[in-house]
Design a protein around this motif. Structure first.
Motif: not given
Lengths: 429, 81
Positions: B17-19, B31-32, B34-39, B41-42
């Protein structure tokens, strides 16, 4: 760097934005452009300013561009590097008594037409602070890309920023048509027979951009973050901001607001994954999620509905299908797409545009020895829906910018809407 | 599936997902960060729903459960049992 014209094709979203650009220019001469404002604590020495910005402009791979069609019919950019420094850079030292006057000045600069260029810079010094303004053509950069580019330019690197190729994408036709079918069905289900809330157009002969800006203090931002987590969930701040905006629009007593059974909002989303940022700086790597919210719902219901639609659209890969099927639109001239858009938009399907750039890609803490205090985005809203609610967050500060045409909302109305959104964010239930 | 297998499956999915490289995903990295955002996360929720039959989007699971791989794996195992 060697330029090969075939490397710089438009993707589908670029082409749609190009159609919006033409329509916007018909209204105000100002195309589909945006401005990033870097607020600095301190100022660059007067004698160093020109050299600083000359170096910065020199580090861009191109400054002008025209659109051509290749033999394969795909549209591509023909870039030029030559520029006239006096046209692309302006230095201002205005004397303002109030922040509001400064904001109005910054906003007025954001709607200054680019006159065929793809970038333009201003440096504004006001008392102990100074502001670097980068206006850019949205056909060549999206909000994330613009932050990456500006961050790089302001680091005053010795190397020119590179622009990676973007191919013609003339393959996988079956998949593009399948995406088109999915999106048609999705849009038909969205625009059923309900009447939607929208801002009707006022009869004003001279359409102009208008806008209002609000920067939340770190304390207010903390409260909003906390409320976002409590009401929408972890990392779901965007949903909370949208729900508060919907609530504010519903309660907003505008002269020309037409109430309907539902509210449809297109939301811009960034489609890059983390490791692609450096490769995909230029061009638009965005897509859409579209939400439909019943106008009778309260904020808690709205959040529930938004989360459920978000999940379903991710499951249905709607963002991918939007991006993929837009590739098909490139065969049509921008004028024709504009006419199709006019037809669709004549039913006023959307209430407002929405985006949220959360701690974007601007990573510098200092520019020319001055501390970076805030980063603001001031996009000009597309001609339809003509009202945009745009949030950005830089470190511990949330910023809100309401952008509109004066045919949709007056200057005072954008301020009222801004206050209503602020109230919904801090106190809404 | 035991805890370690579950963590490996989550890491693999987050990496897609995050590449980012799987090796860069630490069990305790937030997770934050690592660069996770709402998209993203969903997208992870959809993976969890499809593979473990747990619906996280509408749940009342707290922020602490989504901090990192460790806490998310615990949360999935708790909800599965």
């Amino acid at each position: 760097m060697v330029f090969n014209r075939k490397d710089y094709y438009f993707n589908g979203i670029d082409w749609v934005i190009n159609a919006f650009d033409e329509k916007n220019k018909n209204f105000t001469q100002c195309g589909n452009q945006s401005q990033i404002v870097v607020e600095l604590e301190g100022k660059i020495k007067d004698e160093d300013v020109e050299e600083f910005f000359k170096k910065l402009l020199g580090n861009l791979p191109f400054l002008k561009g025209s659109i051509k069609r290749a033999l394969n019919l795909a549209p591509y950019w023909k870039f030029e590097k030559s520029f006239d420094f006096d046209k692309l850079f302006h230095f201002f030292k205005p004397e303002f008594k109030f922040d509001k006057e400064l904001f109005d000045f910054l906003h007025q600069r954001s709607t200054e037409p680019l006159d065929g260029y793809l970038f333009s810079f201003d440096y504004v010094v006001s008392e102990q602070k100074s502001y670097i303004l980068m206006r850019f053509d949205h056909r060549i950069l999206d909000a994330h890309g613009a932050e990456i580019v500006l961050s790089y330019l302001l680091s005053q690197s010795e190397k020119q920023i590179s622009c990676n190729a973007q191919g013609a994408n003339l393959d996988h036709w079956k998949s593009k048509f399948f995406s088109g079918q999915r999106i048609n069905r999705f849009l038909r289900s969205l625009f059923n027979e309900d009447t939607n809330l929208y801002f009707d157009s006022k009869s004003i002969s001279q359409a102009k951009h208008t806008g209002s800006f609000c920067s939340f203090s770190p304390e207010e931002t903390k409260i909003i973050n906390k409320r976002g987590i409590e009401n929408a969930g972890y990392l779901m701040n965007g949903i909370f901001l949208l729900a508060a905006s919907v609530e504010a629009v519903k309660n907003f007593d505008a002269e020309n607001k037409v109430m309907g059974e539902s509210i449809i909002v297109p939301v811009n989303v960034d489609t890059r994954s983390n490791n692609q940022d450096c490769k995909l700086t230029f061009f638009n790597h965005t897509s859409f999620i579209m939400y439909k919210i019943p106008s009778q719902s309260d904020m808690a219901d709205t959040i529930r509905s938004l989360k459920s639609q978000f999940l379903n659209q991710v499951k249905g890969k709607i963002t991918y299908h939007f991006f993929n099927c837009c590739m098909l639109l490139r065969i049509a001239p921008a004028k024709l797409i504009g006419k199709i858009m006019d037809r669709i938009m004549s039913g006023n399907p959307f209430a407002f545009s929405f985006s949220y750039v959360n701690n974007g890609d601007f990573k510098l803490n200092y520019v020319a020895g001055c501390k970076v205090a805030n980063i603001l985005h001031m996009p000009t809203v597309p001609y339809q829906p003509g009202v945009g609610i745009f949030f950005t967050k830089h470190k511990d500060r949330l910023n809100l910018f309401v952008s509109s045409y004066n045919t949709k909302l007056s200057y005072t109305e954008t301020h009222d809407l801004c206050s209503k959104i602020k109230d919904a964010l801090l106190n809404g239930k | 599936m035991d805890n370690n297998q579950l963590k490996d499956a989550l890491k693999k999915e987050i990496s897609t997902i995050l590449g980012i490289d799987v090796d860069k995903i630490n069990d305790s990295a937030s997770f934050e960060t690592l660069g996770m955002d709402s998209l993203s996360l969903v997208e992870l929720f959809v993976f969890i729903e499809n593979n473990f039959n747990i619906q996280l989007m509408d749940s009342t699971i707290s922020e602490e459960d989504f901090q990192n791989i460790d806490s998310l794996a615990d949360c999935i195992l708790r909800n599965k049992s």
